[in-house]
Scaffold this active site. Structure first.
Site, short mmCIF file in Angstrom:
data_model
loop_
_atom_site.label_atom_id
_atom_site.label_comp_id
_atom_site.label_asym_id
_atom_site.label_seq_id
_atom_site.Cartn_x
_atom_site.Cartn_y
_atom_site.Cartn_z
N TYR A 21 47.02 90.82 23.09
CA TYR A 21 45.98 92.10 22.91
C TYR A 21 45.83 92.62 24.49
CZ TYR A 21 42.15 95.28 22.17
OH TYR A 21 41.44 96.46 22.34
P1 NAD Z 1 40.60 100.73 13.96
O1 NAD Z 1 41.47 99.56 13.75
O2 NAD Z 1 39.42 101.02 13.21
O3 NAD Z 1 41.24 102.02 14.47
C1 NAD Z 1 42.67 101.93 14.92
C2 NAD Z 1 43.56 102.90 13.99
O4 NAD Z 1 45.06 102.98 14.68
C3 NAD Z 1 43.61 102.43 12.69
O5 NAD Z 1 43.11 103.26 11.67
C4 NAD Z 1 45.13 102.11 12.54
O6 NAD Z 1 45.45 102.39 11.00
C5 NAD Z 1 45.68 102.95 13.31
N1 NAD Z 1 46.95 102.48 13.86
C6 NAD Z 1 47.34 101.04 14.08
N2 NAD Z 1 48.57 101.18 14.30
C7 NAD Z 1 49.07 102.17 14.22
C8 NAD Z 1 50.65 102.83 14.24
N3 NAD Z 1 51.46 101.88 14.38
N4 NAD Z 1 50.68 103.88 13.59
C9 NAD Z 1 49.75 104.87 13.66
N5 NAD Z 1 48.57 104.48 13.44
C10 NAD Z 1 48.09 103.17 13.63
O7 NAD Z 1 40.14 100.14 15.37
P2 NAD Z 1 39.07 100.89 16.51
O8 NAD Z 1 37.85 99.63 16.68
O9 NAD Z 1 38.49 102.07 16.16
O10 NAD Z 1 39.78 100.90 18.03
C11 NAD Z 1 40.23 102.14 18.21
C12 NAD Z 1 40.98 101.87 19.74
O11 NAD Z 1 39.90 101.49 20.68
C13 NAD Z 1 42.23 100.68 19.52
O12 NAD Z 1 43.14 101.28 20.43
C14 NAD Z 1 41.29 99.60 20.11
O13 NAD Z 1 42.21 98.63 20.47
C15 NAD Z 1 40.35 99.94 21.19
N6 NAD Z 1 39.17 99.31 21.40
C16 NAD Z 1 38.35 99.06 20.65
C17 NAD Z 1 37.09 98.28 20.81
C18 NAD Z 1 35.95 98.20 19.74
O14 NAD Z 1 35.07 97.47 20.07
N7 NAD Z 1 36.09 98.46 18.45
C19 NAD Z 1 36.95 97.89 22.29
C20 NAD Z 1 38.06 98.01 22.93
C21 NAD Z 1 39.07 98.97 22.81
#
Ligand code: NAD
Length: 328
Positions: A158
């Site tokens: 990741y």
């Molecule tokens: P989340 O899983 O709730 O949101 C990600 C969204 O992307 C989901 O709704 C999913 O359905 C969509 N998705 C995934 N693969 C896809 C694809 N191939 N095509 C279209 N849509 C797709 O996660 P989140 O916590 O809201 O995270 C959002 C972003 O922030 C992510 O990139 C994650 O890696 C990053 N991030 C989150 C955190 C955290 O603490 N939540 C920390 C660091 C980074």
């Protein structure tokens, strides 16, 4: 002046909050998400319903259910709309899960970013904002984490996939003068929290007794950041094309996991039960953001203390569970 913005991952935890904020200030948003089953797609549909019910957007919001791994999707989206900015939040999260499915993580987190960058380079997209992560710091010895750290020792696929996408962003900036900003989010929590994350798992344990592993007896420090603060950082970055930049978006004040849990226990009025577990190889003991650069260049100012944020999260969680129970 209002903008037209492509938000990927718009149905997810952070994406739905970001979309709401853009719509609320009068921007037009095209949201794309494949509603995958990394966690229940119903939750993502509920996030979208909430966006519509809140009355923001209306015709200003278009949702496209589609998978960014489909070659040609990015190009189609960008030929059908003229975007001022791309806010690329779609991604496969879950550090430990990425060990089992590294190809999926690279296909979504890196290759889909490549497709979006390729589509953007031929068009007048003013800014590209990418959701990166504190996990890119990996086996660093430098605390607090500073953006100038080489970040060349990621501890899980990741983290490696996100770091690779940040680096790719530089190439597109260099070759095509695309403005690219990577935002490294630090342990985000709040309403609509992902159910695989610690805050949600502890709440589930307190409410339903669902099993939850406690790493290193809770002696783990995380730079918990309330989702509203992340949203304000994303909006600020979207509004400022800066060439190529990377920013930490955290609170800058790590909190011991055991203390975070204690706060939830106080609100619930009961103790959580844990299964003791060692810290996984993918994780580090402490995350700590130096947010000086974000303060200077983005006017970023985290406002929600962990005490306040946990209370807001718990309130949301309780209401959600009670509504679900009533509907059952
Ligand atoms: P989340 O899983 O709730 O949101 C990600 C969204 O992307 C989901 O709704 C999913 O359905 C969509 N998705 C995934 N693969 C896809 C694809 N191939 N095509 C279209 N849509 C797709 O996660 P989140 O916590 O809201 O995270 C959002 C972003 O922030 C992510 O990139 C994650 O890696 C990053 N991030 C989150 C955190 C955290 O603490 N939540 C920390 C660091 C980074």
């Amino acid at each position: 002046m209002s903008k037209t913005i492509l938000v990927t991952g718009a149905a997810g935890f952070i994406g739905s909050h970001v979309t709401h904020a853009f719509l609320e200030r009068g921007d037009r948003v095209v949201g794309v998400d494949n509603l995958n089953d990394f966690y229940a797609p119903e939750r993502k549909r509920a996030n979208l319903d909430e966006l519509r019910q809140n009355g923001v957007g209306g015709k200003q919001f278009t949702f496209v259910e589609a998978d960014l791994r489909n070659r040609g999707l990015a190009d189609r989206l960008l030929s059908e709309n003229t975007f001022d900015a791309i806010v690329h939040l779609a991604g496969m999260g879950g550090v430990r899960n990425s060990i089992e499915e590294p190809r999926l993580y690279f296909a979504v987190n890196l290759e889909s970013t490549l497709d979006l960058l390729e589509a953007a380079r031929r068009r007048p997209v003013e800014n590209f904002v990418f959701a990166s992560t504190s996990s890119v710091y990996g086996a660093t010895e430098r605390i607090p984490f500073v953006e100038t750290d080489p970040c060349d020792r990621p501890l899980a696929p990741y983290a490696a996939s996100k770091r690779a996408a940040e680096v790719l962003g530089f190439t597109y900036h260099h070759l095509h003068r695309l403005n690219f900003t990577a935002l490294r989010f630090f342990t985000v929590y709040g309403p609509r929290n992902r159910p695989d994350m610690m805050a949600y798992k502890v709440a589930d344990n307190l409410f339903f007794g669902r099993e939850v592993a406690l790493y290193n007896e809770g002696r783990v420090w995380r730079d918990w950041t309330y989702v509203d603060d992340i949203v304000s950082g994303v909006l600020a970055a979207t509004d400022r094309p800066l060439g190529y930049e990377i920013f930490n978006l955290g609170r800058g004040e790590p909190v011991l996991l055991a203390d975070f849990i204690r706060r939830l226990e106080e609100l619930a009025g009961r103790k959580a039960n844990f299964v003791p577990a060692p810290l996984p190889d993918t994780d580090i003991l402490s995350t700590h953001a130096d947010i000086g650069k974000a303060r200077r260049l983005l006017d970023y100012q985290p406002r929600v203390s962990v005490g306040e944020g946990v209370a807001r999260f718990w309130e949301w969680y309780r209401r959600r569970v009670l509504v679900a129970k009533r509907a059952a």
